[in-house]
Design an enzyme around this catalytic site. Structure first.
Site, mmCIF file in Angstrom:
data_model
loop_
_atom_site.group_PDB
_atom_site.id
_atom_site.type_symbol
_atom_site.label_atom_id
_atom_site.label_comp_id
_atom_site.label_asym_id
_atom_site.label_seq_id
_atom_site.Cartn_x
_atom_site.Cartn_y
_atom_site.Cartn_z
ATOM 1 N N ARG A 36 9.992 -7.192 14.008
ATOM 2 C CA ARG A 36 8.579 -7.054 13.622
ATOM 3 C C ARG A 36 8.370 -7.578 12.197
ATOM 4 N NH1 ARG A 36 5.130 -1.832 12.236
ATOM 5 N NH2 ARG A 36 3.073 -2.689 12.623
ATOM 6 N N HIS A 41 6.025 -11.216 8.454
ATOM 7 C CA HIS A 41 6.149 -11.544 7.030
ATOM 8 C C HIS A 41 6.971 -12.772 6.667
ATOM 9 C CE1 HIS A 41 4.095 -7.852 6.099
ATOM 10 N NE2 HIS A 41 4.961 -7.174 6.847
ATOM 11 N N LYS A 69 -6.191 -7.213 10.561
ATOM 12 C CA LYS A 69 -5.310 -6.591 9.579
ATOM 13 C C LYS A 69 -5.863 -6.963 8.215
ATOM 14 C CE LYS A 69 -0.531 -5.977 8.178
ATOM 15 N NZ LYS A 69 0.856 -6.408 8.314
ATOM 16 N N ASN A 72 -1.957 -9.011 4.417
ATOM 17 C CA ASN A 72 -0.599 -9.327 4.848
ATOM 18 C C ASN A 72 0.001 -10.358 3.903
ATOM 19 O OD1 ASN A 72 1.443 -8.915 7.074
ATOM 20 N ND2 ASN A 72 1.321 -11.148 7.033
ATOM 21 N N THR A 73 1.310 -10.275 3.727
ATOM 22 C CA THR A 73 2.030 -11.217 2.886
ATOM 23 C C THR A 73 3.054 -11.972 3.720
ATOM 24 O OG1 THR A 73 1.776 -9.804 0.944
ATOM 25 C CG2 THR A 73 3.538 -11.449 0.861
ATOM 26 N N HIS A 145 10.543 -3.364 6.518
ATOM 27 C CA HIS A 145 9.176 -3.033 6.108
ATOM 28 C C HIS A 145 8.848 -3.722 4.789
ATOM 29 C CE1 HIS A 145 5.557 -0.704 5.350
ATOM 30 N NE2 HIS A 145 6.043 -0.350 4.171
ATOM 31 N N PHE A 146 7.646 -4.310 4.717
ATOM 32 C CA PHE A 146 7.171 -4.890 3.460
ATOM 33 C C PHE A 146 6.422 -3.788 2.731
ATOM 34 C CE2 PHE A 146 4.536 -7.222 0.573
ATOM 35 C CZ PHE A 146 5.281 -8.344 0.249
#
Length: 148
Positions: A36, A41, A69, A72-73, A145-146
């Site tokens: 994910r 990302h 969303k 987001n990066t 996770h970011f």
């Protein structure tokens, strides 16, 4: 009647045992979280995006299917460079966990402009090289996770 109470007691005991073993709870899967993270990302082929890049990538990576969303990066580095961030010193994540790590990478931040509706969400892009914080899990540790 007594036999029914005994069966109920055994069923409750079995359920509590299974919950205690974690079989009744969803298991944390670092590999699924890693996949994910990659989808949401990582884009090593680009060096920096514009608004069109964000509009296309957010849709292509399935972050506009049901709702837009908001932010987001995308990280524009080789996955091995990103994974190497996991070997830096642990720092505290926003949620208080101590499994975050920081590094400096090339990114495109995509911010939803407001007023657009899924799946045709509209984004404003900002490309830069900056410090990021990612959470890592597993053995070997991989980004899952970011954080920021």
């Amino acid at each position: 009647m007594m036999a029914l109470q005994r069966i109920n007691s055994l069923l409750v005991l079995l359920l509590l045992t299974l919950l205690g073993l974690g079989l009744g709870q969803p298991s944390f899967n670092p590999d699924r979280m890693y996949q994910r993270f990659l989808r949401q990302h990582v884009d090593p082929r680009e060096t920096g995006g514009n608004d069109s890049y964000c509009n296309l990538m957010m849709q292509r990576r399935k972050m506009t299917s049901y709702q837009c969303k908001r932010f987001n990066t995308f990280i524009h580095e080789d996955i091995w460079n990103i994974r190497s961030i996991c070997s830096t010193a642990n720092i505290q994540c926003k949620n208080g966990q101590m499994n975050c790590h920081e590094g400096v990478v090339k990114v495109t931040d995509c911010k939803e402009t407001g007023g657009s509706r899924a799946p045709n969400c509209r984004y404003r892009a900002a490309a830069s090289t900056r410090r990021v914080v990612i959470a890592c899990e597993g053995n070997p540790e991989v980004p899952v996770h970011f954080d920021k």
